[in-house]
Design a protein around this motif. Structure first.
Motif, PDB file in Angstrom:
ATOM      1  N   THR A 122       0.836  -1.209   0.000  1.00 40.88           N
ATOM      2  CA  THR A 122       0.000   0.000   0.000  1.00 40.88           C
ATOM      3  C   THR A 122       0.870   1.258   0.000  1.00 40.88           C
ATOM      4  O   THR A 122       0.610   2.213  -0.747  1.00 40.88           O
ATOM      5  N   GLY A 123       1.910   1.242   0.824  1.00 41.20           N
ATOM      6  CA  GLY A 123       2.809   2.395   0.872  1.00 41.20           C
ATOM      7  C   GLY A 123       3.506   2.625  -0.456  1.00 41.20           C
ATOM      8  O   GLY A 123       3.575   3.757  -0.956  1.00 41.20           O
ATOM      9  N   LEU A 124       4.009   1.561  -1.058  1.00 40.33           N
ATOM     10  CA  LEU A 124       4.716   1.688  -2.335  1.00 40.33           C
ATOM     11  C   LEU A 124       3.771   2.143  -3.450  1.00 40.33           C
ATOM     12  O   LEU A 124       4.140   2.971  -4.284  1.00 40.33           O
ATOM     13  N   ALA A 125       2.554   1.592  -3.458  1.00 41.68           N
ATOM     14  CA  ALA A 125       1.602   1.935  -4.520  1.00 41.68           C
ATOM     15  C   ALA A 125       1.273   3.427  -4.476  1.00 41.68           C
ATOM     16  O   ALA A 125       1.326   4.119  -5.503  1.00 41.68           O
ATOM     17  N   LEU A 126       0.968   3.931  -3.292  1.00 43.72           N
ATOM     18  CA  LEU A 126       0.602   5.348  -3.218  1.00 43.72           C
ATOM     19  C   LEU A 126       1.807   6.249  -3.478  1.00 43.72           C
ATOM     20  O   LEU A 126       1.676   7.314  -4.090  1.00 43.72           O
ATOM     21  N   HIS A 127       2.980   5.816  -3.027  1.00 44.10           N
ATOM     22  CA  HIS A 127       4.194   6.586  -3.284  1.00 44.10           C
ATOM     23  C   HIS A 127       4.440   6.678  -4.794  1.00 44.10           C
ATOM     24  O   HIS A 127       4.765   7.742  -5.315  1.00 44.10           O
ATOM     25  N   TYR A 128       4.247   5.561  -5.491  1.00 37.32           N
ATOM     26  CA  TYR A 128       4.465   5.531  -6.942  1.00 37.32           C
ATOM     27  C   TYR A 128       3.464   6.454  -7.653  1.00 37.32           C
ATOM     28  O   TYR A 128       3.834   7.227  -8.541  1.00 37.32           O
ATOM     29  N   ILE A 129       2.205   6.354  -7.249  1.00 37.78           N
ATOM     30  CA  ILE A 129       1.183   7.206  -7.875  1.00 37.78           C
ATOM     31  C   ILE A 129       1.521   8.683  -7.639  1.00 37.78           C
ATOM     32  O   ILE A 129       1.404   9.517  -8.537  1.00 37.78           O
ATOM     33  N   TYR A 130       1.964   8.980  -6.427  1.00 36.59           N
ATOM     34  CA  TYR A 130       2.298  10.374  -6.097  1.00 36.59           C
ATOM     35  C   TYR A 130       3.457  10.876  -6.954  1.00 36.59           C
ATOM     36  O   TYR A 130       3.464  12.022  -7.412  1.00 36.59           O
ATOM     37  N   LYS A 131       4.438  10.019  -7.182  1.00 35.03           N
ATOM     38  CA  LYS A 131       5.582  10.426  -8.002  1.00 35.03           C
ATOM     39  C   LYS A 131       5.183  10.594  -9.474  1.00 35.03           C
ATOM     40  O   LYS A 131       5.661  11.491 -10.156  1.00 35.03           O
ATOM     41  N   GLN A 132       4.313   9.689  -9.942  1.00 35.38           N
ATOM     42  CA  GLN A 132       3.971   9.691 -11.366  1.00 35.38           C
ATOM     43  C   GLN A 132       2.882  10.698 -11.715  1.00 35.38           C
ATOM     44  O   GLN A 132       2.994  11.408 -12.697  1.00 35.38           O
ATOM     45  N   ARG A 133       1.812  10.666 -10.948  1.00 36.93           N
ATOM     46  CA  ARG A 133       0.650  11.497 -11.296  1.00 36.93           C
ATOM     47  C   ARG A 133       0.041  12.137 -10.048  1.00 36.93           C
ATOM     48  O   ARG A 133      -1.070  11.821  -9.649  1.00 36.93           O
ATOM     49  N   PRO A 134       0.748  13.097  -9.441  1.00 31.90           N
ATOM     50  CA  PRO A 134       0.199  13.712  -8.217  1.00 31.90           C
ATOM     51  C   PRO A 134      -1.125  14.417  -8.454  1.00 31.90           C
ATOM     52  O   PRO A 134      -1.942  14.525  -7.541  1.00 31.90           O
ATOM     53  N   GLU A 135      -1.337  14.871  -9.704  1.00 24.79           N
ATOM     54  CA  GLU A 135      -2.591  15.598  -9.969  1.00 24.79           C
ATOM     55  C   GLU A 135      -3.817  14.689  -9.838  1.00 24.79           C
ATOM     56  O   GLU A 135      -4.911  15.147  -9.505  1.00 24.79           O
ATOM     57  N   VAL A 136      -3.621  13.391 -10.091  1.00 23.35           N
ATOM     58  CA  VAL A 136      -4.745  12.458  -9.904  1.00 23.35           C
ATOM     59  C   VAL A 136      -5.105  12.383  -8.423  1.00 23.35           C
ATOM     60  O   VAL A 136      -6.285  12.404  -8.043  1.00 23.35           O
ATOM     61  N   LEU A 137      -4.083  12.321  -7.587  1.00 27.70           N
ATOM     62  CA  LEU A 137      -4.341  12.263  -6.142  1.00 27.70           C
ATOM     63  C   LEU A 137      -4.992  13.566  -5.659  1.00 27.70           C
ATOM     64  O   LEU A 137      -5.853  13.547  -4.773  1.00 27.70           O
ATOM     65  N   GLN A 138      -4.582  14.675  -6.255  1.00 26.14           N
ATOM     66  CA  GLN A 138      -5.209  15.953  -5.876  1.00 26.14           C
ATOM     67  C   GLN A 138      -6.685  15.977  -6.272  1.00 26.14           C
ATOM     68  O   GLN A 138      -7.542  16.386  -5.495  1.00 26.14           O
ATOM     69  N   THR A 139      -6.960  15.492  -7.481  1.00 22.59           N
ATOM     70  CA  THR A 139      -8.357  15.458  -7.940  1.00 22.59           C
ATOM     71  C   THR A 139      -9.207  14.582  -7.049  1.00 22.59           C
ATOM     72  O   THR A 139     -10.363  14.886  -6.771  1.00 22.59           O
ATOM     73  N   LEU A 140      -8.628  13.481  -6.611  1.00 22.04           N
ATOM     74  CA  LEU A 140      -9.383  12.547  -5.770  1.00 22.04           C
ATOM     75  C   LEU A 140      -9.460  13.018  -4.314  1.00 22.04           C
ATOM     76  O   LEU A 140     -10.157  12.412  -3.507  1.00 22.04           O
ATOM     77  N   GLY A 141      -8.723  14.063  -3.981  1.00 23.08           N
ATOM     78  CA  GLY A 141      -8.733  14.560  -2.610  1.00 23.08           C
ATOM     79  C   GLY A 141      -7.846  13.762  -1.672  1.00 23.08           C
ATOM     80  O   GLY A 141      -7.959  13.884  -0.451  1.00 23.08           O
ATOM     81  N   VAL A 142      -6.957  12.955  -2.255  1.00 16.16           N
ATOM     82  CA  VAL A 142      -6.064  12.154  -1.404  1.00 16.16           C
ATOM     83  C   VAL A 142      -4.946  13.018  -0.843  1.00 16.16           C
ATOM     84  O   VAL A 142      -4.487  12.818   0.277  1.00 16.16           O
ATOM     85  N   ILE A 143      -4.509  14.014  -1.628  1.00 14.90           N
ATOM     86  CA  ILE A 143      -3.551  14.999  -1.126  1.00 14.90           C
ATOM     87  C   ILE A 143      -4.099  16.385  -1.405  1.00 14.90           C
ATOM     88  O   ILE A 143      -4.929  16.569  -2.297  1.00 14.90           O
ATOM     89  N   ARG A 144      -3.616  17.352  -0.627  1.00 12.03           N
ATOM     90  CA  ARG A 144      -4.059  18.717  -0.847  1.00 12.03           C
ATOM     91  C   ARG A 144      -3.157  19.368  -1.876  1.00 12.03           C
ATOM     92  O   ARG A 144      -1.962  19.106  -1.906  1.00 12.03           O
ATOM     93  N   SER A 145      -3.751  20.222  -2.682  1.00 12.93           N
ATOM     94  CA  SER A 145      -2.942  20.880  -3.725  1.00 12.93           C
ATOM     95  C   SER A 145      -2.087  21.987  -3.104  1.00 12.93           C
ATOM     96  O   SER A 145      -2.330  22.430  -2.013  1.00 12.93           O
TER      97      SER A 145
END
Lengths: 99, 223
Positions: free
Chosen positions: B200-223
């Motif tokens: 779980t940690g690696l998956a989210l870390h990878y997504i954050y490195k590759q496509r942080p804007e997706v996480l922002q859209t989903l509300g997983v991280i703040r912009s």
């Protein structure tokens, strides 16, 4: 040994003791079971049988249909792998390219 | 953890199923809202469902001589929200009960509470808390994976222990069952929970490195 270290050691002992007790309880009234059976069978179903709440066969018992179950499992695994891999690549795999 | 068909009966089965249907209805409504609001991210629903279905079906052997499986619902809960995660978990469990002889229809509600609330909700909650205290994404997601997995088995033990303690021929009291069940789960599920933490940690870390804007859209991280 310092006090925190002693406390940690005591906690570990309690955990190992509980683990041993639980394994003993779960294997009480032992019947031979296949190696590497799932915990559903090894723990849940065994305890339920001992408590008089034996599980019943599934309504759709694909496990008893020989290779049909293998086909379903492999098919589902393949489909899941495709869905996860394909959309992971499209959503997260192309930095700066995907919308 | 799947509670097998027939272990939960009568009033308890009806109550668990009613609770499961209510959770599923909320999950379906939230899934529809998600798809309407973010049509470009609709495939995430399929991905999340496939991930939960696959991960919670795959048996992983442990040194104890038994097998168990991870949950998958913590990652889905973090990415899509706990209610959507619960809805996807309900669908996965229904398919597993129908075609794979895993779980059951009469125990579907209990299994949904276990894997949905234990995995998706507590995983999501842990991620939010750990992010609020300032942990990096990989650590917060890893902690969420660990807690979600552990809570799934805590709730599974609670459901099973309660049902067995009121069964026709109980061997222990509720507390006795809880000690026995958790102690039997621990050696097998402990290493798997650690594995779920890492994945779980690696998956989210990878997504954050590759496509942080997706996480922002989903509300997983703040912009």
């Amino acid at each position: 040994m310092t006090r925190p270290a002693r406390a940690a050691a005591a906690r570990l002992l309690v955990i190992f003791g509980m683990t041993a007790a639980g394994c003993f309880a779960a294997s009480a009234e032992d019947a031979p079971r296949p190696a590497f059976s799932g915990m559903d069978e090894a723990v849940n179903e065994r305890m339920a049988e001992n408590a008089g709440a034996a599980p019943r066969s599934p309504y759709i018992d694909t496990e008893s249909l020989g290779d049909i179950w293998n086909m379903l499992l492999l098919g589902a695994g393949g489909i899941c792998g495709f869905v996860i891999g394909r959309w992971w690549h499209l959503l997260f795999g192309n930095r700066g390219k995907a919308e | 953890m799947h509670i097998t068909e027939g272990i939960i009966r009568g009033t308890e089965a009806i109550a668990y199923t009613a609770a499961g249907v209510a959770l599923m209805a909320a999950g379906a409504a939230r899934m529809k809202a998600f798809a309407d609001k973010r049509p470009e991210h609709k495939p995430l629903l399929g991905m999340g469902g496939a991930f939960i279905f696959f991960v919670s079906l795959i048996p992983i052997p442990a040194f104890t001589g038994t097998c168990s499986h991870p949950c998958g619902s913590p990652l889905a809960g973090i990415l899509l929200g706990p209610v959507v995660g619960i809805g996807l978990t309900g669908l996965s469990l229904l398919l597993q009960a129908a075609f794979f002889a895993h779980g059951g229809f009469s125990t579907w509600g209990a299994n949904l509470i276990t894997l949905g609330i234990g995995g998706a909700f507590f995983g999501w909650l842990t991620y939010r808390i750990l992010r609020a205290v300032g942990l990096p994404i990989w650590a917060a997601a890893g902690g969420a994976g660990l807690v979600g997995d552990v809570m799934t088995y805590v709730l599974a033990g609670l459901s099973l222990g309660y049902v067995l303690s009121i069964s026709p021929n109980p061997q222990y009291s509720l507390s006795g069952y809880l000690v026995a069940i958790y102690s039997a789960y621990l050696p097998t599920q402990g290493p798997i929970a650690i594995g779920e933490m890492v994945v779980t940690g690696l998956a989210l870390h990878y997504i954050y490195k590759q496509r942080p804007e997706v996480l922002q859209t989903l509300g997983v991280i703040r912009s």
